[in-house]
Scaffold this motif. Structure first.
Motif, PDB file in Angstrom:
ATOM      1  N   GLU A   1       0.682  -0.809   0.446  1.00 20.94           N
ATOM      2  CA  GLU A   1       0.196  -0.128   0.101  1.00 20.94           C
ATOM      3  C   GLU A   1       0.771   1.160  -0.061  1.00 20.94           C
ATOM      4  OE1 GLU A   1      -3.190   0.300   3.195  1.00 20.94           O
ATOM      5  OE2 GLU A   1      -3.618  -1.258   2.864  1.00 20.94           O
ATOM      6  N   VAL A   2      -0.278   2.776  -0.774  1.00 23.24           N
ATOM      7  CA  VAL A   2       1.419   3.409  -0.485  1.00 23.24           C
ATOM      8  C   VAL A   2      -0.086   4.493  -0.434  1.00 23.24           C
ATOM      9  CG1 VAL A   2       2.043   5.040  -1.856  1.00 23.24           C
ATOM     10  CG2 VAL A   2       2.414   2.549  -2.378  1.00 23.24           C
ATOM     11  N   TRP A   3       0.379   5.321   1.116  1.00 30.47           N
ATOM     12  CA  TRP A   3       0.035   6.724   1.298  1.00 30.47           C
ATOM     13  C   TRP A   3       0.255   7.552   0.780  1.00 30.47           C
ATOM     14  CZ3 TRP A   3      -1.934   4.322   6.832  1.00 30.47           C
ATOM     15  CH2 TRP A   3      -2.565   3.518   6.640  1.00 30.47           C
ATOM     16  N   SER A   4      -0.252   8.832   1.382  1.00 29.68           N
ATOM     17  CA  SER A   4       0.451  10.321   0.665  1.00 29.68           C
ATOM     18  C   SER A   4      -0.652  10.913   1.595  1.00 29.68           C
ATOM     19  CB  SER A   4       1.124  10.856  -0.406  1.00 29.68           C
ATOM     20  OG  SER A   4       1.432  11.549  -0.085  1.00 29.68           O
ATOM     21  N   SER A   5       0.015  11.972   2.636  1.00 29.76           N
ATOM     22  CA  SER A   5      -0.587  13.239   2.794  1.00 29.76           C
ATOM     23  C   SER A   5      -1.238  13.531   1.360  1.00 29.76           C
ATOM     24  CB  SER A   5       0.095  14.013   3.516  1.00 29.76           C
ATOM     25  OG  SER A   5       0.052  15.307   2.835  1.00 29.76           O
ATOM     26  N   PRO A   6      -2.029  14.811   1.644  1.00 30.15           N
ATOM     27  CA  PRO A   6      -2.653  15.267   0.375  1.00 30.15           C
ATOM     28  C   PRO A   6      -2.213  16.558  -0.023  1.00 30.15           C
ATOM     29  CG  PRO A   6      -4.043  15.133   2.597  1.00 30.15           C
ATOM     30  CD  PRO A   6      -2.489  14.594   2.223  1.00 30.15           C
ATOM     31  N   LEU A   7      -1.252  16.841   0.651  1.00 29.11           N
ATOM     32  CA  LEU A   7      -0.687  18.271   0.843  1.00 29.11           C
ATOM     33  C   LEU A   7       0.105  18.269  -0.715  1.00 29.11           C
ATOM     34  CD1 LEU A   7       0.703  19.546   3.786  1.00 29.11           C
ATOM     35  CD2 LEU A   7      -0.945  20.198   2.558  1.00 29.11           C
ATOM     36  N   THR A   8       0.090  19.318  -1.733  1.00 28.58           N
ATOM     37  CA  THR A   8       0.401  18.845  -3.386  1.00 28.58           C
ATOM     38  C   THR A   8       2.628  18.203  -3.494  1.00 28.58           C
ATOM     39  OG1 THR A   8      -0.975  21.304  -4.339  1.00 28.58           O
ATOM     40  CG2 THR A   8       1.520  20.574  -5.000  1.00 28.58           C
ATOM     41  N   ARG A   9       3.384  18.962  -2.398  1.00 28.85           N
ATOM     42  CA  ARG A   9       4.298  18.471  -2.290  1.00 28.85           C
ATOM     43  C   ARG A   9       4.948  17.434  -2.014  1.00 28.85           C
ATOM     44  NH1 ARG A   9       3.094  22.238   2.122  1.00 28.85           N
ATOM     45  NH2 ARG A   9       3.062  21.060   3.901  1.00 28.85           N
ATOM     46  N   ALA A  10       3.919  16.933  -1.375  1.00 28.39           N
ATOM     47  CA  ALA A  10       4.285  15.261  -0.516  1.00 28.39           C
ATOM     48  C   ALA A  10       3.387  14.619  -2.133  1.00 28.39           C
ATOM     49  CB  ALA A  10       3.056  15.428   0.711  1.00 28.39           C
ATOM     50  N   LEU A  11       2.226  14.644  -2.628  1.00 27.81           N
ATOM     51  CA  LEU A  11       1.468  14.140  -3.247  1.00 27.81           C
ATOM     52  C   LEU A  11       2.593  13.872  -4.701  1.00 27.81           C
ATOM     53  CD1 LEU A  11      -0.267  12.255  -4.516  1.00 27.81           C
ATOM     54  CD2 LEU A  11      -1.605  14.133  -5.203  1.00 27.81           C
ATOM     55  N   GLN A  12       3.119  15.353  -5.157  1.00 26.95           N
ATOM     56  CA  GLN A  12       4.752  15.070  -6.107  1.00 26.95           C
ATOM     57  C   GLN A  12       5.434  14.585  -5.564  1.00 26.95           C
ATOM     58  OE1 GLN A  12       4.640  19.581  -5.790  1.00 26.95           O
ATOM     59  NE2 GLN A  12       4.489  19.964  -8.017  1.00 26.95           N
ATOM     60  N   THR A  13       6.521  14.363  -4.658  1.00 31.48           N
ATOM     61  CA  THR A  13       7.187  13.589  -3.866  1.00 31.48           C
ATOM     62  C   THR A  13       6.316  12.732  -4.293  1.00 31.48           C
ATOM     63  OG1 THR A  13       8.126  14.794  -2.702  1.00 31.48           O
ATOM     64  CG2 THR A  13       9.168  13.063  -2.514  1.00 31.48           C
ATOM     65  N   CYS A  14       5.620  11.888  -4.134  1.00 33.48           N
ATOM     66  CA  CYS A  14       5.113  10.111  -4.582  1.00 33.48           C
ATOM     67  C   CYS A  14       5.466   9.679  -5.322  1.00 33.48           C
ATOM     68  CB  CYS A  14       3.628  10.485  -3.008  1.00 33.48           C
ATOM     69  SG  CYS A  14       3.393   8.167  -3.507  1.00 33.48           S
ATOM     70  N   LEU A  15       4.361  10.522  -6.367  1.00 39.24           N
ATOM     71  CA  LEU A  15       3.733  10.341  -7.888  1.00 39.24           C
ATOM     72  C   LEU A  15       5.379  10.269  -8.892  1.00 39.24           C
ATOM     73  CD1 LEU A  15       0.923  12.184  -8.524  1.00 39.24           C
ATOM     74  CD2 LEU A  15       1.105   9.375  -8.004  1.00 39.24           C
TER      75      LEU A  15
ATOM     76  N   ARG B   1      -4.055  10.507   2.816  1.00 42.44           N
ATOM     77  CA  ARG B   1      -4.224   9.914   4.390  1.00 42.44           C
ATOM     78  C   ARG B   1      -4.167  11.693   4.486  1.00 42.44           C
ATOM     79  NH1 ARG B   1      -7.264   5.982   4.557  1.00 42.44           N
ATOM     80  NH2 ARG B   1      -6.291   3.963   4.028  1.00 42.44           N
ATOM     81  N   ALA B   2      -5.782  12.315   5.080  1.00 42.45           N
ATOM     82  CA  ALA B   2      -5.320  13.880   5.795  1.00 42.45           C
ATOM     83  C   ALA B   2      -4.375  13.455   7.408  1.00 42.45           C
ATOM     84  CB  ALA B   2      -7.107  14.662   6.095  1.00 42.45           C
ATOM     85  N   ASN B   3      -4.965  12.567   7.725  1.00 47.86           N
ATOM     86  CA  ASN B   3      -3.883  12.606   8.814  1.00 47.86           C
ATOM     87  C   ASN B   3      -2.148  12.043   8.941  1.00 47.86           C
ATOM     88  OD1 ASN B   3      -4.177   9.467   7.982  1.00 47.86           O
ATOM     89  ND2 ASN B   3      -4.796   8.721  10.044  1.00 47.86           N
ATOM     90  N   ALA B   4      -1.873  12.062   7.444  1.00 45.46           N
ATOM     91  CA  ALA B   4      -0.689  11.824   7.240  1.00 45.46           C
ATOM     92  C   ALA B   4      -0.152  13.543   6.985  1.00 45.46           C
ATOM     93  CB  ALA B   4      -0.417  11.327   5.989  1.00 45.46           C
ATOM     94  N   ARG B   5      -0.998  14.368   7.312  1.00 43.72           N
ATOM     95  CA  ARG B   5       0.165  15.670   7.319  1.00 43.72           C
ATOM     96  C   ARG B   5       0.535  16.241   8.346  1.00 43.72           C
ATOM     97  NH1 ARG B   5      -5.033  18.945   4.881  1.00 43.72           N
ATOM     98  NH2 ARG B   5      -4.747  20.896   5.846  1.00 43.72           N
ATOM     99  N   GLU B   6       1.935  16.974   7.812  1.00 44.98           N
ATOM    100  CA  GLU B   6       2.784  16.893   9.404  1.00 44.98           C
ATOM    101  C   GLU B   6       1.412  18.028  10.177  1.00 44.98           C
ATOM    102  OE1 GLU B   6       4.429  21.290   6.656  1.00 44.98           O
ATOM    103  OE2 GLU B   6       4.825  19.094   7.054  1.00 44.98           O
TER     104      GLU B   6
END
Length: 137
Positions: free
Chosen positions: A89-103, A120-125
């Protein structure tokens, strides 16, 4: 089971903080990666690609040995990178920088394993007092 945590690459906020550019820091609520951050994510993608190629070469070498053929030893990839290729599974914060890094970093693995990214909103800082950088849009 293992959990891998990957921090996002450098963002425009990180860059502005280094320059003490308060205007840039507060003018947005969801700072994307800057050029350095994109390069950092791509470097991780390259590391994973080397691990993937080493794994395939190792499997090919094992098959060749099983057939009694000589095979060159592949360059071994770092074990953590190799293990990251087996994510379930891959989870990411919905923040742009996190999702960009993930993708950018995990796209080949996501495609190869047919995985989706779960936001995952709870993966945000944690939002710091007065800080709008963790709000998102």
């Amino acid at each position: 089971k293992r959990i891998f945590l990957i921090r996002h690459g450098e963002s425009t906020w990180n860059e502005a903080q280094g320059r003490a550019d308060v205007i840039t820091m507060v003018s947005q609520t969801d700072h994307p990666l800057n050029a350095k951050g994109v390069a950092q994510a791509r470097k991780l993608a390259e590391t994973l690609d080397r691990a993937r190629r080493a794994r395939h070469a190792s499997l090919a070498a094992a098959a060749a040995r099983a057939r009694g053929e000589a095979a060159a030893d592949p360059d071994l990839a770092p074990s953590q990178a190799s293990e990251l290729l087996d994510v379930e599974e891959v989870w990411s914060s919905p923040l742009t920088r996190a999702l960009q890094t993930c993708l950018l970093a995990l796209r080949p693995a996501l495609l190869e394993r047919r995985l989706t990214v779960r936001l995952r909103a709870n993966a945000r800082e944690k939002k710091n007092r007065g800080g709008n950088d963790s709000i998102g849009t």
